[in-house]
Design a protein around this motif. Structure first.
Motif, PDB file in Angstrom:
ATOM      1  N   ALA A   1       3.397   8.745 -11.709  1.00 49.09           N
ATOM      2  CA  ALA A   1       3.620   7.664 -10.749  1.00 49.09           C
ATOM      3  C   ALA A   1       5.105   7.499 -10.449  1.00 49.09           C
ATOM      4  O   ALA A   1       5.503   7.350  -9.285  1.00 49.09           O
TER       5      ALA A   1
ATOM      6  N   LEU B   1       0.903   2.573  -3.635  1.00 47.70           N
ATOM      7  CA  LEU B   1      -0.384   2.603  -4.327  1.00 47.70           C
ATOM      8  C   LEU B   1      -1.234   3.729  -3.733  1.00 47.70           C
ATOM      9  O   LEU B   1      -1.064   4.089  -2.562  1.00 47.70           O
TER      10      LEU B   1
ATOM     11  N   PHE C   1      -0.620  -1.736 -14.576  1.00 47.23           N
ATOM     12  CA  PHE C   1      -2.066  -1.636 -14.389  1.00 47.23           C
ATOM     13  C   PHE C   1      -2.542  -0.203 -14.637  1.00 47.23           C
ATOM     14  O   PHE C   1      -3.569   0.021 -15.280  1.00 47.23           O
ATOM     15  N   LEU C   2      -1.774   0.766 -14.133  1.00 48.01           N
ATOM     16  CA  LEU C   2      -2.173   2.167 -14.255  1.00 48.01           C
ATOM     17  C   LEU C   2      -2.245   2.606 -15.707  1.00 48.01           C
ATOM     18  O   LEU C   2      -3.181   3.313 -16.114  1.00 48.01           O
TER      19      LEU C   2
ATOM     20  N   PHE D   1      -9.039   1.858  -8.098  1.00 47.36           N
ATOM     21  CA  PHE D   1      -8.474   2.281  -6.814  1.00 47.36           C
ATOM     22  C   PHE D   1      -9.449   3.190  -6.066  1.00 47.36           C
ATOM     23  O   PHE D   1      -9.522   3.172  -4.839  1.00 47.36           O
TER      24      PHE D   1
ATOM     25  N   TYR E   1       3.885  -3.932 -10.905  1.00 47.43           N
ATOM     26  CA  TYR E   1       2.562  -4.231 -11.449  1.00 47.43           C
ATOM     27  C   TYR E   1       1.642  -3.016 -11.432  1.00 47.43           C
ATOM     28  O   TYR E   1       0.718  -2.922 -12.242  1.00 47.43           O
ATOM     29  N   PHE E   2       1.891  -2.077 -10.519  1.00 43.45           N
ATOM     30  CA  PHE E   2       1.074  -0.870 -10.451  1.00 43.45           C
ATOM     31  C   PHE E   2       1.234  -0.034 -11.712  1.00 43.45           C
ATOM     32  O   PHE E   2       0.254   0.447 -12.282  1.00 43.45           O
TER      33      PHE E   2
ATOM     34  N   ALA F   1       4.707  -4.643  -6.026  1.00 43.54           N
ATOM     35  CA  ALA F   1       3.602  -3.682  -6.108  1.00 43.54           C
ATOM     36  C   ALA F   1       3.910  -2.567  -7.102  1.00 43.54           C
ATOM     37  O   ALA F   1       3.055  -2.187  -7.913  1.00 43.54           O
ATOM     38  N   ILE F   2       5.126  -2.045  -7.056  1.00 47.05           N
ATOM     39  CA  ILE F   2       5.511  -0.950  -7.957  1.00 47.05           C
ATOM     40  C   ILE F   2       5.496  -1.409  -9.411  1.00 47.05           C
ATOM     41  O   ILE F   2       4.958  -0.729 -10.295  1.00 47.05           O
TER      42      ILE F   2
ATOM     43  N   SER G   1       1.071   8.728  -2.048  1.00 45.99           N
ATOM     44  CA  SER G   1       1.136   8.351  -3.456  1.00 45.99           C
ATOM     45  C   SER G   1       0.008   8.995  -4.254  1.00 45.99           C
ATOM     46  O   SER G   1       0.234   9.556  -5.328  1.00 45.99           O
TER      47      SER G   1
ATOM     48  N   THR H   1       0.781  -1.241   0.000  1.00 49.80           N
ATOM     49  CA  THR H   1       0.000   0.000   0.000  1.00 49.80           C
ATOM     50  C   THR H   1       0.814   1.293   0.000  1.00 49.80           C
ATOM     51  O   THR H   1       0.259   2.343  -0.294  1.00 49.80           O
TER      52      THR H   1
END
Length: 264
Positions: free
Chosen positions: A173, A19, A231-232, A240, A227-228, A224-225, A155, A16
């Protein structure tokens, strides 16, 4: 705190922190569900494992993070507003940090905003962080100050701030990740110093928990970074936004039904 609880909290931190969903809100929910009582070590743990998350940014973006002095000066310019307002509003921030209700409301409001961000700022023209000007960096730094309200998400504030300054989703990002390094390191160092100044001494068992927590937070944050960003670029922020609304709603329902949620 048990080893299992330490691992779960570190997973929450790693997932988190970068994100736009508020690590604080998830820490409150996770610790409450596991029955973790807030004490000095728990507070130290939740701060110290941010170092593992910070390291993930440096490792993932190693070649791009170590670049020209101009890049570091821009990060410094973006970081300065947080230093100024952090010192100016220190007591008020500490007061808000003790309010789970503030976290729940901030999650809900931020969620609603994320539902519309893609429509508001859909014409980003800056696709590389090296193209960011000093003025733009400073403005993003001002947006970052909004995250001093717990539950807002550092974030989310910086990415939305970047997109408002014509950055693409990806560039906004990535600059948010880079800016997290001095911001989180500074905040972590200050809190660790405060614990040291108060004379708090950690045991060997607690040191082991800190090591485990940082390793887990580092590994999960890297995933997380990566795949974020993917996805973004494909889906934007809408999911989100709905997620934040659900989590904020759960926290609000728990509070209104009399549950004692602790901010750790």
């Amino acid at each position: 705190m048990t080893v299992f609880q330490a691992i779960v909290l570190a997973i929450i931190e790693g997932l988190t922190e970068f994100l736009p969903v508020s690590s604080t809100g998830h820490m409150i929910l996770g610790s409450s569900l596991m029955g973790i009582q807030s004490d000095k070590f728990v507070k130290l743990f939740t701060v110290a494992i941010q170092l593992g998350a910070i390291l993930s940014v440096i490792v993932l973006y190693f070649k791009r993070f170590f670049q020209t002095l101009d890049f570091y000066f821009k990060l410094l310019v973006a970081f300065l507003p947080a230093v100024f307002f952090g010192m100016l509003l220190s007591d008020k921030i500490d007061e808000l940090l003790e309010s789970p209700l503030t976290v729940a409301i901030a999650l809900l409001i931020g969620g609603v905003i994320l539902l519309f961000v893609d429509k508001w700022f859909k014409n980003g023209t800056i696709d590389n962080t090296s193209e960011i000007s000093y003025a733009t960096a400073f403005k993003i730094g001002l947006f970052q100050c909004l995250s001093m309200i717990p539950g807002t998400s550092r974030s989310a504030a910086t990415i939305v701030g970047g997109m408002a300054q014509k950055l693409s989703r990806k560039a906004a990002a990535e600059f948010s990740f880079f800016l997290a390094v001095p911001t989180m390191f500074g905040a972590t160092a200050k809190k660790l110093y405060d614990f040291y100044k108060d004379g708090y001494v950690i045991s060997s068992q607690e040191i082991n928990l800190l090591i485990i927590g940082n390793v887990v937070a580092f590994l999960i944050a890297m995933l997380a970074i990566k795949y974020f960003i993917t996805f973004l670029q494909k889906h934007g922020f809408r999911l989100f936004g709905w997620y934040r609304i659900i989590v904020g709603g759960i926290l609000l329902i728990l509070l209104l039904s009399g549950h004692d949620l602790q901010v750790i």
